[in-house]
Structures are given as C-alpha cells and as structure tokens.
Design an enzyme around this catalytic site. Structure first.
Site, PDB file in Angstrom:
ATOM      1  N   PHE A 243       0.745  -1.501   0.042  1.00 46.35           N
ATOM      2  CA  PHE A 243      -0.135  -0.335  -0.259  1.00 46.35           C
ATOM      3  C   PHE A 243       0.862   1.228   0.128  1.00 46.35           C
ATOM      4  O   PHE A 243       0.877   2.469   0.582  1.00 46.35           O
ATOM      5  CB  PHE A 243      -1.402   0.449   1.235  1.00 46.35           C
ATOM      6  CG  PHE A 243      -2.388  -1.085   1.407  1.00 46.35           C
ATOM      7  CD1 PHE A 243      -2.463  -1.982   0.127  1.00 46.35           C
ATOM      8  CD2 PHE A 243      -0.977  -2.449   2.133  1.00 46.35           C
ATOM      9  CE1 PHE A 243      -3.429  -2.870   0.503  1.00 46.35           C
ATOM     10  CE2 PHE A 243      -2.194  -3.482   2.534  1.00 46.35           C
ATOM     11  CZ  PHE A 243      -3.237  -3.318   1.148  1.00 46.35           C
ATOM     12  N   GLY A 470      -0.381  -7.715  -4.460  1.00 48.89           N
ATOM     13  CA  GLY A 470      -1.399  -7.890  -4.277  1.00 48.89           C
ATOM     14  C   GLY A 470      -2.553  -7.461  -5.337  1.00 48.89           C
ATOM     15  O   GLY A 470      -3.607  -8.299  -5.725  1.00 48.89           O
ATOM     16  N   LYS A 679      -6.512   2.443 -17.370  1.00 51.64           N
ATOM     17  CA  LYS A 679      -6.261   3.677 -16.766  1.00 51.64           C
ATOM     18  C   LYS A 679      -6.059   2.717 -15.340  1.00 51.64           C
ATOM     19  O   LYS A 679      -6.637   1.456 -15.491  1.00 51.64           O
ATOM     20  CB  LYS A 679      -6.936   4.720 -16.435  1.00 51.64           C
ATOM     21  CG  LYS A 679      -7.562   5.596 -17.730  1.00 51.64           C
ATOM     22  CD  LYS A 679      -8.341   7.180 -17.674  1.00 51.64           C
ATOM     23  CE  LYS A 679      -9.841   6.246 -17.683  1.00 51.64           C
ATOM     24  NZ  LYS A 679     -11.160   7.781 -17.966  1.00 51.64           N
ATOM     25  N   GLU A 683      -5.501   2.586  -6.480  1.00 50.50           N
ATOM     26  CA  GLU A 683      -5.855   2.870  -5.371  1.00 50.50           C
ATOM     27  C   GLU A 683      -7.699   4.450  -6.276  1.00 50.50           C
ATOM     28  O   GLU A 683      -7.955   4.849  -4.498  1.00 50.50           O
ATOM     29  CB  GLU A 683      -5.060   4.440  -5.403  1.00 50.50           C
ATOM     30  CG  GLU A 683      -3.532   3.530  -5.205  1.00 50.50           C
ATOM     31  CD  GLU A 683      -2.424   4.340  -5.660  1.00 50.50           C
ATOM     32  OE1 GLU A 683      -1.805   5.301  -6.712  1.00 50.50           O
ATOM     33  OE2 GLU A 683      -1.506   4.436  -4.462  1.00 50.50           O
TER      34      GLU A 683
HETATM   35 MO1  MOS Z   1       0.493   3.246  -3.521  1.00 50.71          MO
HETATM   36  S1  MOS Z   1       0.911   4.610  -2.369  1.00 50.71           S
HETATM   37  O1  MOS Z   1       1.909   2.716  -3.793  1.00 50.71           O
HETATM   38  O2  MOS Z   1      -0.423   1.960  -2.865  1.00 50.71           O
END
Ligand code: MOS
Length: 718
Positions: A243, A470, A679, A683
């Site tokens: 993350f 992941g 795209k 995130e």
């Molecule tokens: Mo991104 S901040 O590498 O999940």
C-alpha cells in the site's frame, strides 16, 4: 485464439499462494543465516551519551552488536536525481552514523545472533543513556506550520496554486460553506511485515527484500554503501501487501546489509508489527480547511482548500493532498495552500491513494455541506459542476465517463429512494443514511522495459522487474502477453521482482498496467513479428510456434520491448474516475455505525481482468471504511510515539464490518493514455469512500463529524 484481456481469469499465482509455496522476503534462508534485532531510541529527540553493550555481547548466541561507536562510516552517496518516491527535500536517516536522535523508535543499534529469540533478547540488554532535548517537537501544532519549500514547488507540490480571485469570489458568493476537516495519522498495516535477508558474496550483495521497486532498492543500497549498482541484486517475487509502505528503501534494509557484512554471514532482519509504526512511513496527520462559494443554482464560484500536514525533522514529505481538489470540479476562482509541521517523528510517506484520497475527504464532505445549504441533491450538484476539461492545466481529458459513473452507481444503489431530510429514514431503531462522493485518481505512466522468450516446447516466458503487491500483476501481465503472442494463457509465464529483469519503475501510483503492461505488449508483439518472419522465410504456420522453432533448429526466440510516455502527457490530462454510494445504519443511542453496502461505478478505461479489478476496488472500499470509521494512530505527544502500535488497538475493518460491496465498470477504453487503453484501477477504489460514508452518517443523524474516524464518541458529542 480468443483474447484473454477482458476476461475474469483466476490468479495464476493463486495455487502457489494458498499452498504456501510462494516465497516472501523473510522466507529466503541462505545457508548460515543469522538473525538480527534492532535497538531503538526510547526518546524522541536528543543525543546518545553512552551505549553499554557488554551484557548483550555476553548473551547466548550473539555474533555482534553494532552501534554508531563501532559501525563503519557509510558513504550515503546522493542520487543524481531524487527518485519519485523520495520526499521532496531533506536527507534520509543515516543509520548508526552519529549520536543524534530525531524520533522515538529510531534505530540506534543492531544485534546479530544465531536465532531470532537470542537477537531479540540481547537487544533488550543494551543500555543507552541520552542527553534529552527538553523541548522535542512532538505536538501537531498548525500554528507552527510553514509553507512547503522551493524544492517542493519544483516537484509540483508548491505552497500555493491560484486561479482567478478566490477570496473575492467567496466573499461575494450567494451561498458559502466552510469547514475544517481532520484525518489522523494512518498506517499501511500490510499483512506481511517488512523484511530483508542480506547475503554478501565477496563484494556482491544479494537482498531478498520486501519492496514495490526492486530497481530503486538496488540503486539506493548501492549509493548507501558506495558500490556499483551492478554489485547489488534485489529479489522479491511476492509481496504480502504494501500500500505504498515498500516504495522507499527504508533504513532496516541498510541495517540488514551492514549486519551481514560485519557478521560475514547472511542476515535476516524482519520488523516487528510494533516497529512498522515508526519504520516504513505512514499517511500523515492532515488538517484541511475548505471554503466553497456558489451561486443559487449551485455553480461553484469559489474553491479554497488549504492543508496542514506533518513531516519529520530530517525530510520534507509533501502529500499530493491538494492535487485532486483542484481538478474535481469546474470553478473559475480557486486557491490551494499547503503547509507543514516538522515533528520528531519518522518521515511519512505515500499510503494508498496518497493525497487524492485525503484531499477528496475534505472536498467531498464540503460538497455535501454545500448541497445541503443549497437544497440541491448531492449528485445533481456534482453534475452541475462537472469539469469538461482539466481545470488546472486547461487540457482535455484523455477520457472521462464520470457522468456515466454517477448514473450507473445511483441506479444500482437506488439513490432515488433517498429522502433528503436528515434523520428521515429508519430501519427499526436504526437511523439509515445514504451518502455519496466523487472519486478520481491520476492515471500517469512511466517508462518500462520487458523481454519475451519463446521456447521450442511452445511455452513463453515474459519478464519485467516490476512487483505484484497483491493486485494480480502476475495474472494480468500473463493475459496481456498471451494475447500479444497469440498463445493460450497456460503456455505463458510472467516473471517479476528481480533486478536482473528488464527495468521497471515503482509498482505504485496505480501505474503498473499502463506502464509495464505497455512494455510487455511491445515485447510480445516484437517476438510475434520475429515468429511471423520465421514463418515467412521457412514456410510454415506462425501459430505453430514450437514447430517453427524446431525446424529452424532454434532452442529459443527472444525479443525485447519497451514503452514510455509520449506527447499525450502534455496534450491531455489522464485520470480514472468513479462515483461511490454508501449506506450506513446508526444506533441513535450508542452512536455505532454499521455499513450494509457500498456501491461504486468506475471509469478506468479498459478492464484487463474484471475479477482482479473488482478485487482492487472492493479492497479500496474496505480501506475507505477503515478511514471513515476505525483507523487512527493514537499519538502520545509526551513521548512522540504511536500508542496503539498493534493490530489489536489500531482498528482495521474485518469481515464482520462489511456486508455488500459492489463495483460497476463503465465500458470503454482510453485510446490516448497508453497502447493498452487502460487507466489505473487500484487506488481509485479508496478515493471517495470515506467521504461517502461521512456524508451518509450526516444524512442518518443530522450530525456533521469533520474529524475522522467517526467513532461513537465523536458522533455522540457532535
Ligand atoms: Mo500505492 S501508495 O504504492 O498503494
């Protein structure tokens, strides 16, 4: 050959993962492996005056104890260009190089022993005396904040952006809302703790190390030790979640390499769960002030958003908090401002949707407040302010189907059933609230390389030094490769996570498919062209790859590929978009919030694998639920420490916290951004979730909580 892109292929690495055959960094065990434990500073600021290591050195199994008194001076050569994942200015923490302490938990010693238990035990026997700084900077005090530096401005994170006359327009606006929104320090809490296994063979260093960017880790460690990059190999085939926490090369990697060098043996250093809270970055505590002005029809006339974030005393980390708010809506008068509070803490870093997720929390709650003040439906308010071009750069979008996202998600959610009045919907005793928010995330790409090899048995191996933390990179890249090669999926294997592979940049920022995927496609098309040539020159069928190679007397056929951003980055603005709708049930007496459903619709261009894309965005929804209702590092300013540095007290959502999550992908592809038409997905899934939930809580209760997470106490006191 049927195309596999666009089909819900199961994870190709799934069987290896569920049977425990997928090796993670800490599991590599070269012969003679020794184990390391870190000695940490117990004070937030000051100087070490003495370290007594005698008892530790006498403890069973101890091989060595390193402190700044006996550690070698390391060159720490500067990078020619600061890698994108580094803070905008300052100097990285140099471990065991001097007596200075700048945060609690800073590594000040390293014990290497025969077993982990012996190393941990000996580390606890090290006695340190300090000269404490009587006034450490351990309180988040916005009054002490300063504008971001010139260096930050050169990296696009300057202290201010401005367009038109925002303050004048705000003063003249028919309707105004204003609020301060707080989001606490948050931690990545990936399942896999960060770990490095270091092995020196002569002057060559191999690191099995948790990272989202093997090439950068190689370069970084080479500079720290002043050795050529070719003398370092970083291997990391599997990442158990990251993350953003594994984008940088943190000090423990240097410690592992240092310990191995001194011990003359391979050394494993795995951070404890508690250590992760002060070792691998975090989402900075951020306060944002938003002021919106609009005319009576709900058209924005003024948009002001100012953020105060935190950083360490030694580095300036500036989150992209204000990037999204500047482009979400059309508004002729806009100002954003960023200030930082320097604190005695470790340096924050990017965490899932860095900046975009947090900037949208403040903006999208403020938009909900504006909708309420105007008496306009929240979806309608957003449609009226739709940005038809990137308002900041004044560029056309590479593609944008946000209107379709609002429409499709609202329909699936049955938004029409919502009665606008707060506290007007109930289910038994519970108050029911329905809320929504916009999501968007930058969709850039980076240069990347790949190679493709066809073997005489008709199988292919495709390679690039990217990672898979992941999202399913192994699987989606295999799909891209299989389609470009015209081979069935089972005949193609994708390899990643090793610096000997063709170069790739960070596996972060939701950029991997656009960047590495394009390079994989290029390499596989080049290989396919070589095969076609062979078929033409020899006569034969290009579809019978194995036969062609055999007849040509070849064991293998190789091709390289690459892809890099083109003019589209200058001519267009590229973003992924989404609309998130959430329902909450609030117990009116206890202030507890349950979440029966979250539904999002997303414009992510072409979807390579609907199962993986769905996993990404529903994972984001779970993370967003955490941001809205649970996650908060409890900071003790007396000691400059996170008090709840464990998974029992730092709450993240569990299965029982979530019921129905649903994701819709608007059909389409982005023909401008990259050859694959994709795209970023990942995130985006976190963006918009926390504000949609906060807005739902307000609809349920009539109470506006502007400080996350919305815990029962905050809700009852609001
Ligand atoms: Mo991104 S901040 O590498 O999940």
């Amino acid at each position: 050959m049927t195309a596999t892109i666009g089909t819900p292929v199961s994870r190709v690495d799934g069987p290896a993962k569920v049977t425990g055959r997928a090796p993670y960094a800490a599991e590599f065990a070269p012969p003679g492996l020794a184990y390391a434990a870190i000695v940490e500073s117990a004070i937030p600021a000051g100087r070490i005056t003495a370290i007594d290591t005698a008892a530790a050195e006498r403890a069973p199994g101890v091989i060595l104890v390193l402190t700044h008194y006996n550690a070698p001076t390391l060159p720490y050569q500067p990078a020619k260009e600061r890698p994108a994942v580094e803070p905008v200015s300052g100097d990285q923490l140099r471990v065991l190089q001097d007596a200075d302490v700048t945060f609690s938990g800073q590594p000040i010693g390293l014990v290497v022993a025969e077993t982990q238990a012996q190393a941990d035990d000996a580390a606890s026997l090290v006695r340190v005396t300090y000269n404490r700084d009587p006034a450490p900077l351990t309180r988040f005090d916005p009054a002490r904040s300063r504008p971001t530096s010139e260096a930050a401005a050169s990296r696009g994170r300057g202290p201010e952006t401005r367009q038109g006359d925002p303050d004048g327009a705000l003063a003249a606006a028919a309707v105004r809302v204003e609020g301060t929104y707080v989001q606490p320090r948050e931690h990545h809490n990936a399942l896999e703790p960060h770990a490095t296994v270091a092995l020196w063979e002569g002057d060559h260093l191999t690191l099995w190390s948790k990272t989202q960017w093997v090439d950068n880790e190689r370069d970084e460690i080479a500079r720290v030790f002043g050795i050529p990059a070719e003398a370092v190999r970083v291997i990391n085939p599997f990442v158990g979640g990251a993350f953003g926490s594994a984008l940088r090369t943190w000090p423990h990697v240097t410690l592992a390499a240092l310990g191995a060098r001194r011990a003359g043996r391979p050394v494993r250093l795995e951070l404890t769960r508690r250590q992760l809270y002060h070792s691998v970055g975090f989402r900075p505590h951020t306060e944002q002030r938003v002021a919106l002005g609009a005319d009576r029809d709900g058209r924005l006339t003024a948009l002001i958003q100012e953020a105060v974030g935190q950083t360490s005393t030694y580095e300036e980390f500036v989150e992209a908090t204000l990037d999204a708010p500047a482009v979400t809506y059309a508004c002729p008068n806009r100002r954003t401002g960023y200030r930082l509070v320097k604190m005695n803490t470790n340096t924050p870093g990017p965490m899932r949707g860095p900046g975009h997720a947090t900037g949208l929390i403040a903006q999208e709650i403020a938009m909900d407040e504006l909708a309420a003040a105007l008496g306009i439906d929240p979806v309608e308010l957003r449609l009226r302010n739709s940005a038809e071009r990137d308002p900041k750069k004044d560029l056309p979008w590479s593609s944008k189907a946000l209107r379709a996202c609002y429409r499709m998600a609202a329909e699936r959610f049955d938004w029409r059933a919502r009665t606008p009045e707060p506290r007007s919907m109930r289910a038994g005793r519970d108050l029911v609230g329905l809320g929504m928010a916009t999501a968007l995330n930058l969709a850039p790409r980076y240069p990347a390389q790949a190679s493709a090899t066809l073997f005489a048995d008709g199988t292919a191996v495709v390679r690039s030094a990217t990672s898979d933390m992941g999202p399913g990179t192994y699987t989606s890249m295999t799909q891209v490769a299989a389609d470009a090669l015209g081979l069935p999926l089972e005949r193609v294997r994708f390899e990643l996570g090793d610096t000997v592979l063709p170069q790739a940049q960070e596996h972060g920022g939701s950029t991997t498919m656009a960047s590495v995927g394009s390079a994989v496609r290029d390499a596989c098309r080049a290989l396919r062209a070589r095969l076609d040539d062979l078929a033409r020159s020899q006569g034969g069928d290009a579809a019978d790859a194995a036969g062609l190679l055999r007849r040509a007397g070849l064991n293998r056929l190789d091709a390289d590929g690459s892809a890099e951003p083109g003019d589209e980055q200058k001519t267009h603005a590229s973003y992924s978009f989404g609309a998130v709708f959430a329902e909450v049930r609030v117990d009116p007496d206890l202030g507890t919030v349950r979440v029966p459903r979250i539904i999002g619709a997303y414009d992510v261009g072409r979807v390579v694998n609907p199962t993986l894309a769905r996993s990404q965005v529903i994972g984001g929804m779970v993370g967003g639920l955490g941001m809205a209702l649970l996650e908060e590092a409890e900071w003790d300013p007396r000691f400059g420490r996170v008090m709840n540095a464990n998974l029992a007290e730092y709450l993240v959502p569990v299965c029982a916290d979530v019921v129905e999550l649903d994701a819709i992908f608007v059909p389409g592809e982005d023909t401008i951004s990259n050859p694959l038409g994709v795209k970023g997905v990942a995130e985006l899934g976190l963006c918009g979730v926390a504000p949609a939930l906060a807005n739902a809580v307000r609809h349920a209760t009539g109470k506006r909580v502007r400080e996350l997470p919305i815990t029962p106490d905050r809700l009852l006191m609001a």
